[in-house]
Design a protein around this motif. Structure first.
Motif, short mmCIF file in Angstrom:
data_model
loop_
_atom_site.label_atom_id
_atom_site.label_comp_id
_atom_site.label_asym_id
_atom_site.label_seq_id
_atom_site.Cartn_x
_atom_site.Cartn_y
_atom_site.Cartn_z
N ASP A 144 0.82 -1.21 0.00
CA ASP A 144 0.00 0.00 0.00
C ASP A 144 0.86 1.26 0.00
N LEU A 145 1.94 1.25 0.78
CA LEU A 145 2.82 2.41 0.83
C LEU A 145 3.46 2.70 -0.54
N LEU A 146 3.95 1.65 -1.19
CA LEU A 146 4.59 1.84 -2.50
C LEU A 146 3.57 2.24 -3.56
N SER A 147 2.37 1.66 -3.50
CA SER A 147 1.33 2.04 -4.46
C SER A 147 0.96 3.50 -4.28
N GLY A 148 0.84 3.94 -3.00
CA GLY A 148 0.55 5.34 -2.75
C GLY A 148 1.68 6.25 -3.21
N ALA A 149 2.93 5.81 -2.96
CA ALA A 149 4.08 6.60 -3.41
C ALA A 149 4.12 6.70 -4.93
N GLU A 150 3.73 5.62 -5.60
CA GLU A 150 3.70 5.63 -7.07
C GLU A 150 2.68 6.64 -7.58
N THR A 151 1.51 6.68 -6.94
CA THR A 151 0.48 7.64 -7.34
C THR A 151 0.94 9.07 -7.08
N VAL A 152 1.56 9.30 -5.92
CA VAL A 152 2.07 10.64 -5.59
C VAL A 152 3.15 11.06 -6.58
N LEU A 153 4.05 10.13 -6.91
CA LEU A 153 5.12 10.43 -7.87
C LEU A 153 4.55 10.77 -9.24
N LEU A 154 3.61 9.97 -9.70
CA LEU A 154 2.99 10.22 -11.00
C LEU A 154 2.29 11.57 -11.01
N THR A 155 1.59 11.88 -9.93
CA THR A 155 0.90 13.18 -9.83
C THR A 155 1.91 14.33 -9.82
N GLY A 156 3.01 14.16 -9.08
CA GLY A 156 4.02 15.20 -9.02
C GLY A 156 4.66 15.48 -10.37
N VAL A 157 4.96 14.43 -11.11
CA VAL A 157 5.55 14.61 -12.45
C VAL A 157 4.57 15.33 -13.37
N LEU A 158 3.30 14.95 -13.30
CA LEU A 158 2.29 15.59 -14.16
C LEU A 158 2.12 17.06 -13.80
N LEU A 159 2.13 17.37 -12.51
CA LEU A 159 2.01 18.77 -12.10
C LEU A 159 3.22 19.58 -12.54
N LEU A 160 4.40 18.98 -12.46
CA LEU A 160 5.62 19.67 -12.91
C LEU A 160 5.55 19.99 -14.39
N PHE A 161 5.12 19.01 -15.19
CA PHE A 161 5.04 19.22 -16.63
C PHE A 161 3.88 20.14 -17.00
N TRP A 162 2.79 20.09 -16.21
CA TRP A 162 1.68 21.02 -16.44
C TRP A 162 2.17 22.46 -16.25
N ARG A 163 3.00 22.65 -15.25
CA ARG A 163 3.48 24.00 -14.96
C ARG A 163 4.39 24.54 -16.06
N GLU A 164 5.23 23.70 -16.65
CA GLU A 164 6.19 24.20 -17.63
C GLU A 164 5.69 24.12 -19.07
N SER A 165 4.50 23.54 -19.28
CA SER A 165 3.96 23.43 -20.64
C SER A 165 2.94 24.52 -20.90
N SER A 166 2.38 24.53 -22.09
CA SER A 166 1.38 25.54 -22.46
C SER A 166 0.45 24.96 -23.52
N GLY A 167 -0.66 25.67 -23.76
CA GLY A 167 -1.58 25.28 -24.82
C GLY A 167 -2.20 23.91 -24.59
#
Length: 489
Positions: A144-167
Motif C-alpha cells: 500500500d505504501l509503495l502504491s501510494g508513493a507511485e500515485t504521488v510520484l505520477l501526480t508530481g511529475v504531471l504537475l511539474l510538466f503542467w506548470r512548464e507546458s502551455s496550450g
C-alpha cells in the motif's frame, strides 16, 4: 451495500476489463499514429494498461470461473503495481519537449536506472515478505505504501510538466493529473475496504473505480495530434536533475543493503534476500553506468571535434580562418623545405601565397547595406573555392580579404591561378537576393612564392613572403585594380 451475486460480479468485472481494454487500445492507437519519442511515450502508457488488464483477467478468473476469493499475497499483485512503472517511465521521457538525439540517449539511460531502482524497491520491500519470509501484514502495508508513493510520484511529475507546458499540452497534463488523482483516491478507498473485509466484486466501490478508467480513455483521446515543442533553456536543468536523481538511486543501494544486514528486527531469510537482490541490482546498474560512460565519452569527443571545427571556420563564408592558417602553416612550410632539400619534382615543391581583396567593397556596403555586402562576400568565397585545386587552402583573411595557400605547386604556373581567380570573380554578375538586380564585382591579387630564394630556402621566412604578397596586392590596387601582381626575387 449492494447485494452480492455472480451476475453482479460478472457485470462489474467484465465492465472494468472492457474499459481497461479500451484504454489500452486508445493509448496504443496514439502510439501507432506517432513517431520517435512520442510513439515511445504512448506505447509505454499502453504497456501500463496491458499490465492492468492482465491483473483484471486474474480477478475475472477467480470471481467468475473459480468462484473463490483471490488469495492474499498473490503473484498477480505485481501486475497492479508494475502497471504504474511504464506510465511514469513514459512521462519521464518528457514528451512535450523535442530534445536533441544525444540528450535523448543519455536521458534514456538515466530513466532506465530510475526504473530499475523502482523495481528493486518493490522486490526488496514487497516480494521480500511474499516468498523468502512470508508475512501478510507487512506485505500489505509495504504494498500500500509503495502504491501510494507511485500515485504521488505520477501526480508530481504531471504537475511539474503542467506548470512548464502551455496550450494543448497544459490541458492534456491537467486532465491526466485529474484522472490519476481520482483513480488514486478511489483505489485507496477500495483497498481499505478490501483489507477490512467489506469489499466484494460488484459493490459500489467498483462504480467510481470503473469511472476512473473512462477518464483515462478521455486522456488518450485528448492527446490526438500533440507534438513536442522545441527544446527550451530549462531542458539542461531537467536533464541534470534526472541524472542527479539517478545517481542518488544508485548510491542508495549500499545503504539499503547495510540496513538489511544490521537491522535486528529483520528475519535472516529476508535479510539475505535483500542483500542478494541489492547485489544483482548493483551489477545491472553498473552495466548501465558503463554504457552511459561510453556514450558520454563519445559525445564529448564529438563535441570537441565540433568546437574545434567551429574555431577554425569563418561563420559567414564557411571558409577556414586565420586560426586554421596559424595551426597548419608550419607543417606546410616544413614540407616545402624538405621537398627543396630532397630535390623533389620542381612542379610540386613550391608554396605560393595569394592575397585577394574585393575592389571597392565599401561602395557595396554604403549603397546596398551590410546584408548585401555579406552575400557578395559569400558568393566571392564560393567562386574562389571553385577556382582552386583540392590541395589548395582558401582562408578568409579578414573583412573583404582572402588568402589562398597553394600547396605542392610550381611558382612558374602561379600567374595562371591568379588569372583564374580574377576571371572567376569578375566574369559573372552577382545576383542581389530578393531582387532581379545584379552587380559586377572585381578583385585584386598579390602573390609571392615560398621559399623566396631557391638556392637558400631558409633565408626568408614565410611571414616575410606573406608581407611581399601583401605588397603585390597594394601595387595591384595602385595600378587600377582588377589585376594580379606577383612579387619575385
Amino acid at each position: 451495500m449492494l447485494p452480492r451475486g455472480l451476475a453482479l460480479a460478472a457485470v462489474s468485472d467484465i465492465a472494468g476489463a472492457l474499459l481497461m481494454l479500451l484504454a489500452f487500445v486508445a493509448f496504443a492507437l496514439q502510439g501507432f499514429a506517432s513517431k520517435g519519442r512520442m510513439r515511445l511515450f504512448w506505447m509505454l502508457q499502453a504497456a501500463g494498461w496491458a499490465l492492468w488488464f492482465g491483473d483484471q483477467l486474474v480477478w475475472i478468473t477467480f470471481d467468475l470461473i473459480l468462484q473463490q476469493k483471490v488469495p492474499s499475497m498473490y503473484p498477480a499483485d505485481a501486475l497492479l503495481f508494475l502497471a504504474g512503472a511504464p506510465m511514469i517511465a513514459g512521462l519521464l521521457l518528457r514528451p512535450h519537449r523535442q530534445t536533441s538525439a544525444s540528450n535523448a540517449r543519455l536521458g534514456l539511460l538515466d530513466f532506465l536506472l530510475l526504473l530499475l531502482w523502482w523495481l528493486y524497491i518493490y522486490v526488496a520491500f514487497v516480494v521480500c515478505w511474499q516468498y523468502p519470509s512470508p508475512n501478510a501484514a507487512t506485505y500489505s502495508r509495504n504494498f500500500d505504501l509503495l502504491s501510494g508513493a507511485e500515485t504521488v510520484l505520477l501526480t508530481g511529475v504531471l504537475l511539474l510538466f503542467w506548470r512548464e507546458s502551455s496550450g494543448r499540452w497544459k490541458r492534456f497534463y491537467a486532465l491526466f493529473c485529474g484522472a490519476v488523482v481520482f483513480n488514486g483516491v478511489v483505489f485507496y478507498a477500495l483497498n481499505r475496504a478490501l483489507e477490512k473485509g467489506i469489499y466484494f466484486t460488484g459493490s459500489w466501490y467498483d462504480v467510481p473505480y470503473c469511472l476512473s478508467f473512462v477518464f483515462f480513455i478521455a486522456v488518450a483521446l485528448s492527446g490526438r495530434e500533440l507534438a513536442p515543442a522545441s527544446e527550451g533553456a530549462a531542458d539542461g536543468t531537467y536533464s541534470s536533475w534526472m541524472a542527479s536523481l539517478a545517481m542518488m538511486a544508485v548510491l542508495s543501494l549500499p545503504i539499503i543493503a547495510l540496513f538489511a544486514l544490521l537491522d535486528p528486527r529483520l528475519p535472516p531469510q529476508a535479510s539475505r534476500f535483500r542483500v542478494l537482490v541489492t547485489l544483482a541490482t548493483v551489477f545491472l546498474m553498473a552495466f548501465l553506468l558503463f554504457i552511459q560512460h561510453r556514450l558520454l565519452n563519445r559525445e564529448l569527443r564529438r563535441t570537441n571535434v565540433i568546437l574545434e571545427e567551429a574555431s577554425l571556420t569563418d561563420p559567414l563564408t564557411g571558409l577556414r580562418n586565420r586560426r586554421f592558417f596559424s595551426a597548419t602553416i608550419e607543417s606546410d612550410v616544413s614540407h616545402t623545405l624538405r621537398a627543396h632539400s630532397d630535390g623533389h619534382d620542381l612542379r610540386t615543391r613550391d608554396l605560393v601565397f595569394y592575397l585577394i581583396d574585393a575592389d571597392d567593397f565599401k561602395d557595396v556596403n554604403d549603397r546596398y547595406g551590410h546584408d548585401v555586402g555579406d552575400k557578395v562576400l559569400v558568393e566571392m568565397a564560393r567562386r574562389l573555392s571553385s577556382s582552386i585545386r583540392h590541395s589548395d587552402v582558401l582562408v578568409r583573411w579578414g573583412g573583404e580579404e582572402f588568402l589562398i595557400v597553394s600547396r605542392y605547386t610550381d611558382r612558374a604556373e602561379a600567374e595562371l591561378l591568379a588569372q583564374r581567380v580574377l576571371a572567376a570573380v569578375a566574369d559573372t554578375p552577382i545576383a542581389l537576393g530578393g531582387t532581379r538586380e545584379t552587380i559586377y564585382r572585381t578583385c585584386s591579387v598579390g602573390w609571392a612564392a615560398f621559399p623566396w630564394f631557391l638556392d637558400n630556402p631558409r633565408a626568408i621566412s614565410y611571414e616575410e613572403v606573406l608581407t611581399l604578397a601583401d605588397r603585390g596586392l597594394h601595387q595591384a590596387k595602385e595600378l587600377g585594380k582588377n589585376r594580379a601582381i606577383g612579387i619575385l626575387p
